[in-house]
Design a protein around this motif. Structure first.
Motif, PDB file in Angstrom:
ATOM      1  N   GLU A 384       0.846  -1.213   0.000  1.00 29.22           N
ATOM      2  CA  GLU A 384       0.000   0.000   0.000  1.00 29.22           C
ATOM      3  C   GLU A 384       0.879   1.260   0.000  1.00 29.22           C
ATOM      4  N   ALA A 385       1.933   1.233   0.812  1.00 32.06           N
ATOM      5  CA  ALA A 385       2.787   2.428   0.938  1.00 32.06           C
ATOM      6  C   ALA A 385       3.609   2.670  -0.327  1.00 32.06           C
ATOM      7  N   VAL A 386       4.212   1.622  -0.888  1.00 29.46           N
ATOM      8  CA  VAL A 386       5.094   1.867  -2.049  1.00 29.46           C
ATOM      9  C   VAL A 386       4.282   2.264  -3.275  1.00 29.46           C
ATOM     10  N   VAL A 387       3.119   1.658  -3.449  1.00 29.28           N
ATOM     11  CA  VAL A 387       2.289   2.054  -4.595  1.00 29.28           C
ATOM     12  C   VAL A 387       1.730   3.462  -4.366  1.00 29.28           C
ATOM     13  N   GLY A 388       1.322   3.723  -3.125  1.00 30.79           N
ATOM     14  CA  GLY A 388       0.772   5.049  -2.801  1.00 30.79           C
ATOM     15  C   GLY A 388       1.779   6.160  -3.027  1.00 30.79           C
ATOM     16  N   ALA A 389       3.072   5.849  -2.826  1.00 35.78           N
ATOM     17  CA  ALA A 389       4.112   6.880  -2.996  1.00 35.78           C
ATOM     18  C   ALA A 389       4.665   6.888  -4.422  1.00 35.78           C
ATOM     19  N   ASP A 390       4.071   6.107  -5.314  1.00 36.57           N
ATOM     20  CA  ASP A 390       4.584   5.960  -6.693  1.00 36.57           C
ATOM     21  C   ASP A 390       6.022   5.453  -6.714  1.00 36.57           C
ATOM     22  N   ASP A 391       6.409   4.718  -5.678  1.00 32.02           N
ATOM     23  CA  ASP A 391       7.734   4.096  -5.681  1.00 32.02           C
ATOM     24  C   ASP A 391       7.754   2.905  -6.615  1.00 32.02           C
ATOM     25  N   VAL A 392       6.609   2.399  -6.949  1.00 30.81           N
ATOM     26  CA  VAL A 392       6.459   1.306  -7.900  1.00 30.81           C
ATOM     27  C   VAL A 392       4.992   1.322  -8.339  1.00 30.81           C
ATOM     28  N   ALA A 393       4.721   0.849  -9.559  1.00 33.63           N
ATOM     29  CA  ALA A 393       3.320   0.851 -10.022  1.00 33.63           C
ATOM     30  C   ALA A 393       2.602  -0.434  -9.619  1.00 33.63           C
ATOM     31  N   MET A 394       3.344  -1.552  -9.650  1.00 36.52           N
ATOM     32  CA  MET A 394       2.719  -2.837  -9.327  1.00 36.52           C
ATOM     33  C   MET A 394       3.637  -3.628  -8.407  1.00 36.52           C
ATOM     34  N   VAL A 395       3.023  -4.323  -7.458  1.00 35.74           N
ATOM     35  CA  VAL A 395       3.781  -5.149  -6.519  1.00 35.74           C
ATOM     36  C   VAL A 395       3.773  -6.589  -7.039  1.00 35.74           C
ATOM     37  N   GLY A 396       4.959  -7.081  -7.382  1.00 39.72           N
ATOM     38  CA  GLY A 396       5.072  -8.442  -7.900  1.00 39.72           C
ATOM     39  C   GLY A 396       5.166  -9.439  -6.756  1.00 39.72           C
ATOM     40  N   LEU A 397       4.472 -10.542  -6.894  1.00 44.44           N
ATOM     41  CA  LEU A 397       4.485 -11.570  -5.852  1.00 44.44           C
ATOM     42  C   LEU A 397       5.090 -12.854  -6.411  1.00 44.44           C
ATOM     43  N   GLY A 398       6.125 -13.331  -5.743  1.00 46.06           N
ATOM     44  CA  GLY A 398       6.776 -14.576  -6.152  1.00 46.06           C
ATOM     45  C   GLY A 398       6.394 -15.707  -5.214  1.00 46.06           C
ATOM     46  N   ARG A 399       7.324 -16.044  -4.313  1.00 49.93           N
ATOM     47  CA  ARG A 399       7.096 -17.206  -3.439  1.00 49.93           C
ATOM     48  C   ARG A 399       5.758 -17.136  -2.704  1.00 49.93           C
ATOM     49  N   MET A 400       5.347 -15.911  -2.350  1.00 46.76           N
ATOM     50  CA  MET A 400       4.104 -15.791  -1.571  1.00 46.76           C
ATOM     51  C   MET A 400       2.917 -16.455  -2.272  1.00 46.76           C
ATOM     52  N   VAL A 401       2.875 -16.370  -3.602  1.00 44.21           N
ATOM     53  CA  VAL A 401       1.715 -16.960  -4.279  1.00 44.21           C
ATOM     54  C   VAL A 401       1.895 -18.448  -4.565  1.00 44.21           C
ATOM     55  N   LEU A 402       3.077 -19.000  -4.257  1.00 42.31           N
ATOM     56  CA  LEU A 402       3.189 -20.467  -4.308  1.00 42.31           C
ATOM     57  C   LEU A 402       2.477 -21.055  -3.092  1.00 42.31           C
ATOM     58  N   SER A 403       2.656 -20.394  -1.940  1.00 43.68           N
ATOM     59  CA  SER A 403       2.005 -20.917  -0.730  1.00 43.68           C
ATOM     60  C   SER A 403       0.578 -20.373  -0.595  1.00 43.68           C
ATOM     61  N   TYR A 404       0.358 -19.149  -1.070  1.00 45.34           N
ATOM     62  CA  TYR A 404      -0.890 -18.432  -0.784  1.00 45.34           C
ATOM     63  C   TYR A 404      -1.342 -17.695  -2.049  1.00 45.34           C
ATOM     64  N   PRO A 405      -1.801 -18.431  -3.058  1.00 45.93           N
ATOM     65  CA  PRO A 405      -2.124 -17.788  -4.337  1.00 45.93           C
ATOM     66  C   PRO A 405      -3.266 -16.789  -4.251  1.00 45.93           C
ATOM     67  N   ASP A 406      -4.106 -16.914  -3.219  1.00 45.95           N
ATOM     68  CA  ASP A 406      -5.251 -15.995  -3.124  1.00 45.95           C
ATOM     69  C   ASP A 406      -4.925 -14.714  -2.365  1.00 45.95           C
ATOM     70  N   MET A 407      -3.664 -14.504  -2.042  1.00 41.19           N
ATOM     71  CA  MET A 407      -3.360 -13.284  -1.290  1.00 41.19           C
ATOM     72  C   MET A 407      -3.858 -12.028  -2.006  1.00 41.19           C
ATOM     73  N   PRO A 408      -3.604 -11.848  -3.328  1.00 41.83           N
ATOM     74  CA  PRO A 408      -4.109 -10.628  -3.964  1.00 41.83           C
ATOM     75  C   PRO A 408      -5.623 -10.489  -3.806  1.00 41.83           C
ATOM     76  N   ALA A 409      -6.350 -11.567  -4.058  1.00 40.66           N
ATOM     77  CA  ALA A 409      -7.818 -11.495  -3.972  1.00 40.66           C
ATOM     78  C   ALA A 409      -8.239 -11.128  -2.557  1.00 40.66           C
ATOM     79  N   ASP A 410      -7.599 -11.723  -1.539  1.00 43.88           N
ATOM     80  CA  ASP A 410      -7.972 -11.434  -0.148  1.00 43.88           C
ATOM     81  C   ASP A 410      -7.688  -9.972   0.200  1.00 43.88           C
TER      82      ASP A 410
END
Ligand SMILES: Cc1cc2nc3c(=O)[nH]c(=O)nc-3n(C[C@H](O)[C@H](O)[C@H](O)COP(=O)(O)O)c2cc1C
Ligand code: SF4
Length: 467
Positions: A384-410
């Motif tokens: 929320e903070a990095v996107v809000g500050a325009d430090d990045v446009a999109m947050v990429g998820l690697g390992r987190m979505v192997l264990s928890y693929p629904d994190m973005p939806a949640d």
């Protein structure tokens, strides 16, 4: 040195205090707003394909599973992984490393884009949501080619530190003619990716593979080495070729925006740099010492990318082979790694800061950041903070979505996190393939907990502990 595990930082205040104590700058929001900045659509403009819009600020990072068929084809394990990414709620999926030719694979089970596989890729692509943007990473593994059981490295130049460990020598260096031929292989694969329906292709330039190694080929004679124009010629030739031949296919770039010198296990198995004479010219985006970051050339490359009409760049860093703590910060090292030489949050912050520097300097490019999984339960607040500050446009998820693929939806729906599914960076998804097994989240994903190769993985880890 033991570091505090993120899972033990139970409150946001405790997390903040810990971050402050590390003397790193890591933006952290007080809360994640429902329908807030992470739910905002984001568009990028590609010179050929025009404007593409992702419905939210989460992206799935490319992650292969060492689980294709021996001829580079798609298997049920691949289908399962892609299906989970399709259902994740992430607005963009950057699909995994896919070799442009068989002998350019990083392992005998890497996917290959070919006439024989294109229809299966098309079927996979059709499984995504209408509004998800889906791209495919095209690769040649260069120094890390392992198309059969034994490595067959093909390098950009002779490297004093990496040739030994990777089994390369002078005969491994690709000739200019071979690189010319490879440009053609990338173009053929791009045609097939377009046929399969992908929205973009990524000309991979990260993690020590060929497209990345060429960027530091200062000493290479001939047109593909020397100054930055020479070192980027391979990349530019591929992008220009795609522009010429495929007028409606977007081109993206995944880049190791900085690199360090190789690390090796030192005292107590803690990682240390292989060398300390203060000079290391082989790290693209490095400061010449092998230990620091200097993005001067990276900025120039971003300008070149923009001039080539590239509107989408995914930032990453280093290599999982020789600086895994830089590339994928983890509490528990993979089998061929070393204990972290720094609090892994320092590694996260290093990638976040370097990406922010590029994002602010190149507003015409949409940047997808990487390396956030180690943030665990605090990932949404940092996102929320990095996107809000325009430090990045999109947050990429690697390992987190192997264990928890629904994190973005949640997160996007404002639901509580499912804490039992959070990736705790056990590194089994890296250790397993290093032992010739398929990758997957063996400790957390119920499917891999039951997978027969879990028993083999446990034996491998036991054996490593007794060494
Ligand atoms: C199992 C596994 C496979 C990966 N495969 C790829 C790949 O195919 N292409 C790539 O560019 N990066 C690959 N990566 C790196 C990730 O995309 C990402 O940069 C890294 O995991 C750090 O992000 P994270 O902290 O969210 O995990 C892989 C990582 C893992 C763990
Ligand atoms: S095996 Fe699972 S918990 Fe461990 S690093 Fe990979 S995704 Fe995370």
């Amino acid at each position: 040195m033991r570091y505090t595990q993120v899972k033990n930082l139970k409150t946001l205040d405790a997390f903040r205090e810990h971050v402050d104590g590390l003397d790193i700058a890591l933006p952290i929001a007080d809360r994640v707003e429902p329908n807030g900045v992470l739910s905002t659509p984001i568009s990028f403009v590609d010179a050929s394909a025009g404007t593409l819009t992702a419905p939210n600020r989460f992206a799935i990072l490319p992650m292969e599973g060492w689980d294709g068929s021996l001829d580079g084809g798609i298997t049920d394990l691949v289908r399962r992984r892609w299906g989970r990414f399709a259902a994740s709620g992430a607005g963009l999926v950057w699909a995994e490393a896919t070799a442009v030719r068989h002998d350019g694979r990083a392992n005998p089970n890497q996917l290959v884009m070919s006439d024989a596989t294109v229809d299966d890729f098309a079927a996979l692509r059709r499984g995504f949501a209408e509004d998800q943007i889906v791209g495919l990473q095209l690769t040649h593994s260069g120094r890390y080619c392992r198309p059969v059981a034994a490595p067959i490295p093909r390098t950009a130049y002779e490297h004093p530190r990496l040739d030994g460990p990777s089994g390369a020598d002078a005969s491994s260096v690709l000739s200019d003619d071979e690189l010319d031929g490879l440009v053609g292989d990338f173009l053929t694969a791009a045609h097939l990716a377009r046929q399969a329906g992908f929205d973009f292709v990524d000309v991979k330039a990260c993690h020590g593979y060929l497209g990345h190694e060429l960027l530091s080929a200062h000493d290479r004679p001939g047109k593909y080495g020397g100054d930055l124009m020479g070192r980027t010629l391979f990349l530019r030739n591929i992008v220009e070729g795609i522009r010429r031949e495929l007028p409606d296919l977007a081109v993206a770039l995944r880049l190791s925006i900085f690199d360090l010198m190789p690390f090796t296990p030192g005292e107590g198995h803690v990682g240390r740099p292989v060398d300390s004479d203060g000079s290391y010219p082989y790290a693209f985006g490095g400061d010449g010492t092998g230990l620091g970051v200097d993005l001067t050339e990276t900025h120039t490359l971003m300008q070149m990318a923009a001039d080539l009409g590239i509107g989408l760049v995914c930032t990453t860093a280093g290599s999982p082979y020789y600086v895994p703590h830089v590339q994928r910060p983890a509490f528990f090292p993979p089998s061929d790694g070393y204990k972290p030489p720094e609090d892994p949050l320092v590694g996260v912050a290093r990638q976040v800061a370097a990406t922010a520097e590029l994002a602010h300097a190149h507003p015409e490019i949409v940047f997808v950041g990487s390396g956030y999984s180690y943030l665990q339960q605090w990932l949404p607040e940092v996102a929320e903070a990095v996107v809000g500050a325009d430090d990045v446009a999109m947050v990429g998820l690697g390992r987190m979505v192997l264990s928890y693929p629904d994190m973005p939806a949640d997160v996007l729906a404002g639901r509580e996190l499912q804490t039992r599914l959070l990736c705790r960076t056990f590194s089994d998804c890296t250790t397993a393939p290093r032992a010739g097994l398929v990758s997957g989240c063996f400790p957390i994903d119920p499917f891999y907990k039951e997978h027969p190769q879990r028993v083999e993985l446990a034996a491998v880890k036991r054996e490593l502990r007794t060494r």
